[in-house]
Design a protein around this motif. Sequence first.
Motif, PDB file in Angstrom:
ATOM      1  N   THR B 249     -11.547  26.416 -35.669  1.00 25.40           N
ATOM      2  CA  THR B 249     -10.613  26.035 -36.727  1.00 25.40           C
ATOM      3  C   THR B 249     -11.237  24.890 -37.517  1.00 25.40           C
ATOM      4  O   THR B 249     -12.282  24.362 -37.144  1.00 25.40           O
ATOM      5  N   GLY B 250     -10.560  24.519 -38.623  1.00 23.08           N
ATOM      6  CA  GLY B 250     -11.061  23.400 -39.415  1.00 23.08           C
ATOM      7  C   GLY B 250     -11.365  23.834 -40.827  1.00 23.08           C
ATOM      8  O   GLY B 250     -10.888  24.870 -41.304  1.00 23.08           O
ATOM      9  N   THR B 274      -8.913  25.739 -45.038  1.00 22.48           N
ATOM     10  CA  THR B 274      -8.655  24.999 -43.788  1.00 22.48           C
ATOM     11  C   THR B 274      -7.563  25.712 -43.003  1.00 22.48           C
ATOM     12  O   THR B 274      -6.564  26.128 -43.571  1.00 22.48           O
ATOM     13  N   PHE B 275      -7.808  25.875 -41.732  1.00 20.40           N
ATOM     14  CA  PHE B 275      -6.729  26.401 -40.880  1.00 20.40           C
ATOM     15  C   PHE B 275      -6.791  25.781 -39.505  1.00 20.40           C
ATOM     16  O   PHE B 275      -7.751  25.093 -39.176  1.00 20.40           O
TER      17      PHE B 275
END
Lengths: 672, 275
Positions: B249-250, B274-275
């Motif tokens: 993630t990120g 972004t998640f």
Amino acid sequence: MKKIVTLSILGLLGFVNFSQAQKKDLSTDSIVVIRLNEVTVKTCLKNQTEALKDFFIANKNATTEDILSRLPEINMIKRGSYGTEPLIRSYNTGQSNLLIDGMRIHGACTDKMDPVSIYVEPQNLQSIQVQTSHGTQFGSTLGGTINLKMVSPDIEFNNKLTGNLSSGYQTAANAFFESAVLNYSSNKWAFRGNVTYRNASDYKSSGGTVVPYSAYKKVNYGLSALYLVNEKTTLKTDILLDDGWNIGYPSLPMDVGYAEARIFSISLLKNNPNSKWKNTEYKIYANRIYHAMDDTHRENVAMHMDMPGYSKTWGAFVNSSYSINSKSNLQFRADFSSTNLSASMTMYQAGQSPMYMLTWPNNRNIQTGLAATYKNRFDSLNTIIISTRIDQFINSLTTEEAKNQLSVLQESTATINKTLKNFSLEFEHRFSKQFSASANLGYGERIPTSTELYGFYLFNAFDNYDYIGSSSLNPETAYKADVKLNYTKPGLQIFLVAYASKINQYILGMYQPTLSTMTIGASGVKQFQNISYAILSGAELGIVYKPAKTVQIVSTFKYNYGADNNKTPLPLIAPLKNITSIRKEIKRWNLLAETEMANPQNRVNFLAKENTTNGYVIANVRLGYSGTIQQNNFSINVGVENIFDKAYKEHLDWSNIKRQGRNFYTVFNFYF
Amino acid sequence: MNKRNFIYTIILFSVFSFAFIGCTKNNDLPEINPTAGYLKLASGYAAGAATKVEIYATDSAFTGYNKLYIALYDSTTNAFVENAQIVVTPTMDMTTMSHSAPKENPSSNIAVNKLFPCSVSFIMPSTAGSWTVAVAVENKVNNKTGSVTFNLNVKDPAAAKMFSFISMIDNSSKYFVGFIPPAKPIVGINDFEFVVYKKQSMMMFPADSSLTATFAPTMPTMNHGSPNNVDPVHVGNGHYKGKMNFTMTGLWRLSLTFKSGTTYADSTHYFDFTF
């Protein structure tokens, strides 16, 4: 008379476990057993290898890994002052079994910072068994099995509270060691509890240079209860709790914030000397480990990250021995275990959402195995031992998240089913009263580890590469041969073991230029692959010489050789190493002087960025005194290790971190 | 009632409905509001069509590709109108001039789950002027036609979801590229979808499929990419679809390159996700 006195003292100490003597039937000759309990040791000396191991256990300060490192069959990979990884010969962790009391248990660290031997203190242990040629009895393996056998409460005495206290200090790491053991026994019940506390600061290497991030702290509790159901049946439960914190790993970019092990088992032991079925042990067990890496104590960390890992195992096994006749017997083992592993990494960058991924995508390994060993002592000269084992392994990813993540690598996420077969044949012949020899031929298989199957960008500080797994790996298979020569006469024992194995489908990380690294600063990405084969061979030589009744000289040599199919040296192969000691007993005093020597290692693997290592010689002196206060025994041990403050490292030590410099230690033991 | 309370109410109602159905052993599924989970952007009556028009979306209007869901109700019975022809027309009024934006009318006269999916790609935020979206309805149930115009406040999202470039090939053609993020991004393999429109005039932004696209996802914070991504290919109506692999993630940066044959049209733009 003296023997009786000794035995009664031992009895008072509460250390003699008479059932142990019977348990010896279970072990084949190739099992190497080190009795950790000083007193039991004396009653059980059977062969020279035991004597060899026992000789070194003068230092109650020693950790389980200190003791392991002394064995001729064992090499240790060192990444910090604690948490060294035991290897049988040059077989790596995945190629051998490391069990606690026959139980499977898997470290929870993706970077092998927690070989499960760190969760066991010598105070928990009755013995350490190292099986090489017949190690497959405990699980399909190439290298063999190290089994850390846990101590049982002693039921020999009525309503008696016994125990011992130990306290130690070492200067090089400003390290304290405190331990207490209590044993209470009634007619039917016996309880044993122990607690061990260790607190070490950053140690000093040669010249007083402090090695940063090498401190550690830990506390270990063991609690066992034993109930005598009847003369032949014993019910036992063991609880082992181990908590380590702030464990430094100077060779790695991170330390361990917390390492927690919880180990539980219930055993039913049946021992019927009059029946054909002898020594049957049933055990069910469960254990879990939580391990959290920590970089908050490091300076200049580019990006803070959390890396927790979880390992959960439960299983059951039954061991039994069937006596066919006075010359031959059969040993059986049936076991089942299920291990769940998961580990993740979360990286934090100010102003951004956290970066989270699985480093061990949640996975399960279910193992079911059956093993049998047939031993026949035809006559006084010839013995044959046949061992077989079959294992069924099921490896699977247990969550959608895990499968989704691994599909990025275009690796299959389907369940893996493998049947593994092991076989060995040993023939032993006694040529004369002094000289005997045995030869062993074997075939073994081992399942790839979870890291090798599913590892996701695991950074390896040794070669500075990120490693990824491959679920399409084949099991490694090995053809093994070893020869053991024994020479024994009063005052002199010599043994020589030579071994060689060809490991097909050897699993090695291979550089993948198309993949980009995950870890900042890593040199590239390697993926585990089967290479066509590798050769591991070596030899161990042991000499025990008693020039006088109170003087004993012990010298052991170990040598390992490893090469891949292109004759390139395999990484992390220890050079020739020798430990020689001379012990002199003067009444209640014993004095021990020893040297440790290693050759340089110039056969290194440049692809793994392995450096050559210089040879070294260090010397240690140990002095012990045993006395009695009001019928209670005590002992005091003092010593100096690395007397000449030599700056050295062993070849299997990661990075160029030097070992402890001159170290004074003292240990006090009191028995009641 | 804010959005969250609205959703909770819906969930509660659903649960109770199920509970009652369980008790009465009635197998009819409850009527679930088709707009549940969406945000209502606008509501009004299409004069002449006797039809109430509501616009729903998953998010408030932003610069970029907005997937919209139009709900039509009979203005007297309030029942869903599920057969209608709808034309949406976005207009930006900048006082001295006005222009339109790329859009996709509902592809069918028949509603999907009672709603008419369509899209508008706002190419700038409302700060430059004011956006309106006209919805012309030809109600096929009552055979009446009418239209309604909504004012929408369009904001720039935190991370740009649309970029435009002038092709290096002719130094004149202007393209708009709108990112359609995966609804449920995972650490793993995700669909990578975007849409390409070419500016033909101030009022005409047809879908374009003339360019080929390649892309590489990277994490700018970590300076690494991910393996085994699949370059997007045109799948129809200006939509391109490929596969993007997230290893964690990120923040991921999706850098795009557009070519015509071997000639570069643009290689300087990216979407941050972004998640």
